[in-house]
Design a protein around this motif. Structure first.
Motif, short mmCIF file in Angstrom:
data_model
loop_
_atom_site.label_atom_id
_atom_site.label_comp_id
_atom_site.label_asym_id
_atom_site.label_seq_id
_atom_site.Cartn_x
_atom_site.Cartn_y
_atom_site.Cartn_z
N ALA A 91 0.82 -1.21 0.00
CA ALA A 91 0.00 0.00 0.00
C ALA A 91 0.85 1.26 0.00
O ALA A 91 0.53 2.25 -0.67
CB ALA A 91 -0.93 0.00 1.22
N CYS A 127 2.27 1.81 -3.46
CA CYS A 127 1.20 2.33 -4.31
C CYS A 127 1.02 3.83 -4.09
O CYS A 127 0.93 4.61 -5.05
CB CYS A 127 -0.10 1.59 -4.04
SG CYS A 127 -1.49 2.11 -5.08
N LEU A 182 -2.74 -0.22 -7.92
CA LEU A 182 -4.00 -0.15 -7.18
C LEU A 182 -4.61 -1.54 -6.95
O LEU A 182 -4.94 -1.89 -5.81
CB LEU A 182 -4.99 0.76 -7.91
CG LEU A 182 -4.72 2.27 -7.76
CD1 LEU A 182 -5.62 3.06 -8.72
CD2 LEU A 182 -4.94 2.72 -6.32
N PRO A 183 -4.79 -2.38 -7.98
CA PRO A 183 -5.33 -3.72 -7.70
C PRO A 183 -4.36 -4.59 -6.91
O PRO A 183 -4.80 -5.44 -6.13
CB PRO A 183 -5.57 -4.31 -9.10
CG PRO A 183 -4.71 -3.52 -10.02
CD PRO A 183 -4.65 -2.15 -9.43
N ARG A 205 -4.90 -3.67 -3.26
CA ARG A 205 -6.16 -4.21 -2.73
C ARG A 205 -6.03 -5.71 -2.46
O ARG A 205 -6.46 -6.21 -1.41
CB ARG A 205 -7.30 -3.94 -3.72
CG ARG A 205 -7.79 -2.50 -3.73
CD ARG A 205 -9.14 -2.38 -4.43
NE ARG A 205 -9.03 -2.74 -5.85
CZ ARG A 205 -8.81 -1.88 -6.82
NH1 ARG A 205 -8.66 -0.59 -6.54
NH2 ARG A 205 -8.74 -2.28 -8.07
N ALA A 206 -5.43 -6.44 -3.41
CA ALA A 206 -5.29 -7.89 -3.24
C ALA A 206 -4.35 -8.22 -2.09
O ALA A 206 -4.59 -9.15 -1.31
CB ALA A 206 -4.78 -8.51 -4.54
N ARG A 265 -3.75 -6.41 0.53
CA ARG A 265 -4.42 -6.08 1.79
C ARG A 265 -5.37 -7.20 2.21
O ARG A 265 -5.41 -7.60 3.38
CB ARG A 265 -5.19 -4.76 1.62
CG ARG A 265 -5.76 -4.19 2.90
CD ARG A 265 -4.67 -3.66 3.78
NE ARG A 265 -5.20 -2.91 4.90
CZ ARG A 265 -4.46 -2.43 5.89
NH1 ARG A 265 -3.15 -2.64 5.87
NH2 ARG A 265 -5.00 -1.76 6.88
N ARG A 266 -6.13 -7.72 1.24
CA ARG A 266 -7.05 -8.82 1.55
C ARG A 266 -6.29 -10.07 1.99
O ARG A 266 -6.69 -10.76 2.92
CB ARG A 266 -7.93 -9.12 0.33
CG ARG A 266 -9.01 -8.09 0.06
CD ARG A 266 -10.06 -8.62 -0.89
NE ARG A 266 -9.48 -8.91 -2.20
CZ ARG A 266 -9.46 -8.05 -3.22
NH1 ARG A 266 -9.99 -6.85 -3.07
NH2 ARG A 266 -8.92 -8.38 -4.37
#
Length: 433
Positions: free
Chosen positions: A100, A103, A207-208, A211-212, A214-215
């Motif tokens: 993150a 990013c 960005l993707p 997100r991935a 983080r999950r």
């Protein structure tokens, strides 16, 4: 990462062969391949903000009405930003995760590159440049962390890959900025603005990924319970300020960064003052930078197989001394040779990055040593470009600046020998593995 994983990364290849493969992080199958592309794109964006300005420095100085001293200050800003913002990277990484933060760093790079061509004066230009450089600083520190976390069995390959991409982005911006500027109408503002496009592409890809990641981190934390948060903490590990090797690494990093940013900021001007055309001077800077593409892959592997890396530091320093002497006596006649020699010398950067990994054993030690060496090193390098600009303005030539550049290589070589000794900061601080 566990202690065993980090020991695996820092052991010689012969020792690593008997170590079991580390466990993989829970993550979607597509994240690994996309991360490889993302790492390459991020690395490509770590230097164009600097070398594109170097190629158009004279036009930018004239357009913004900068004095030689102010221009020297501009060339010192990268080191200042890398020192100030780089030290915050471990804390931000612990709070938000390294993916993150990278990013966000790419977003800062893109925003600064979009804003600075529209600056009406030196102050605005400086502020926008600082925004981009803050993003670069965070990415500088955290890309090695991401490599070690997501590619623990391919650290050498991935480090070489992003080092090559970094060198490629550096040389591409140096070589292409002047001709592309001419093709787009000749405005230096357009020439600097176009590099924002490359940063925007990186943002869209990260960005993707963020997100991935983080999950995946949340899923792993839920599966492992409270133990998942204990992987790498910046408040644990050895006190690096007590280690002589850590200080040797930081000072070596600082002197190699001084030479690198002086080269990126002033080498085209040295050639132009010797009668070389602006476009050829940009290509010569690109030659200097492009030497890092193959060597950034070769040097980490070579250094990792050696118990003592001092010989590599000495060799790189001798190449630099020869290049500076050549610039003093025959800057135009031997321009291509001096560009090549300085390009080899500037490969002290992948060497010191490799040594940071070799001089620490624990996960916390690697993080602390990386942040300390890079932030302290960049802080040390701040006065260099400013001093060179002041000497150039007041002496009216390059004899004194070049003598200073060559003189700084002597302590750099000595520090490289000290930093290359086969020891770790944990041992020097009296800590067990």
């Amino acid at each position: 990462m566990s202690d065993e994983e980090t020991n695996t990364l820092t052991r010689p290849a012969a020792d690593r062969a008997t170590v079991p493969a580390p466990p993989t992080t829970a993550q979607p199958a597509w994240l690994g391949p996309l991360l490889i592309v993302g790492i390459v794109l991020a690395a490509l964006n770590l230097r164009p903000a600097i070398t594109s300005l170097g190629a158009l420095f004279e036009e930018t100085r004239t357009g913004l009405g900068m004095s030689g001293t102010v221009a020297g200050l501009i060339t010192s800003v990268p080191a200042l930003c890398f020192a100030v913002f780089g030290v915050t990277a471990p804390r931000l990484s612990r709070r938000f995760g390294p993916v993150a933060v990278v990013c966000a760093g790419m977003a800062a790079v893109a925003a600064g590159l979009l804003i600075r061509p529209f600056a009406g004066g030196a102050a605005g230009f400086l502020a926008a440049s600082a925004l981009s450089l803050a993003g670069i600083a965070l990415t500088n520190v955290l890309l090695p962390v991401i490599v070690k976390r997501y590619f623990p069995d391919r650290v050498g390959t991935m480090t070489g890959l992003y080092s090559m991409a970094l060198a490629a982005g550096t040389s591409l911006a140096a070589a292409a900025t002047v001709p592309l500027t001419a093709a787009l109408g000749g405005s230096w503002r357009t020439g600097l603005l176009m590099w924002a496009a490359l940063a925007l592409v990186a943002v869209l890809l990260w960005l993707p990924i963020a997100r991935a990641a983080r999950r995946a981190d949340r899923a792993q934390a839920a599966a492992a319970g409270s133990g998942a948060g204990a992987a790498v903490r910046t408040d644990a590990g050895p006190r690096v300020v007590r280690s002589r090797t850590a200080w040797a690494l930081a000072c070596y990093f600082g002197l190699q960064a001084t030479g690198a940013y002086i080269t990126m900021g002033w080498l085209p001007q040295i050639f132009r003052d010797a009668g070389v055309s602006a476009s050829t001077a940009g290509v010569l800077l690109a030659v200097t930078m492009v030497m890092g593409v193959p060597l950034a892959f070769v040097i980490p592997g070579l250094a990792g197989r050696m118990r003592n890396q001092g010989a590599i530091a000495v060799t790189l320093g001798v190449f630099g001394l020869t290049g500076y002497l050549g610039l003093s006596f025959a800057p135009a006649a031997g321009a291509w040779a001096w560009a090549l020699l300085l390009g080899v010398s500037n490969c002290a950067f992948p060497l010191v990055i490799t040594m940071i990994g070799l001089r620490a054993k624990s996960p916390a030690g690697v993080v602390r040593l990386s942040a300390f060496a890079q932030s302290t090193g960049y802080l040390i390098s701040i006065p260099g470009p400013l001093v060179i600009g002041t000497l150039y303005q007041h002496s009216g030539g390059w004899d004194l600046p070049l003598a200073l550049m060559a003189g700084l290589l002597v302590p750099q070589i000595a520090l490289g020998v000290l930093a290359g000794r086969d020891r770790t900061i944990e041992d020097e601080c009296g800590m067990r593995d």
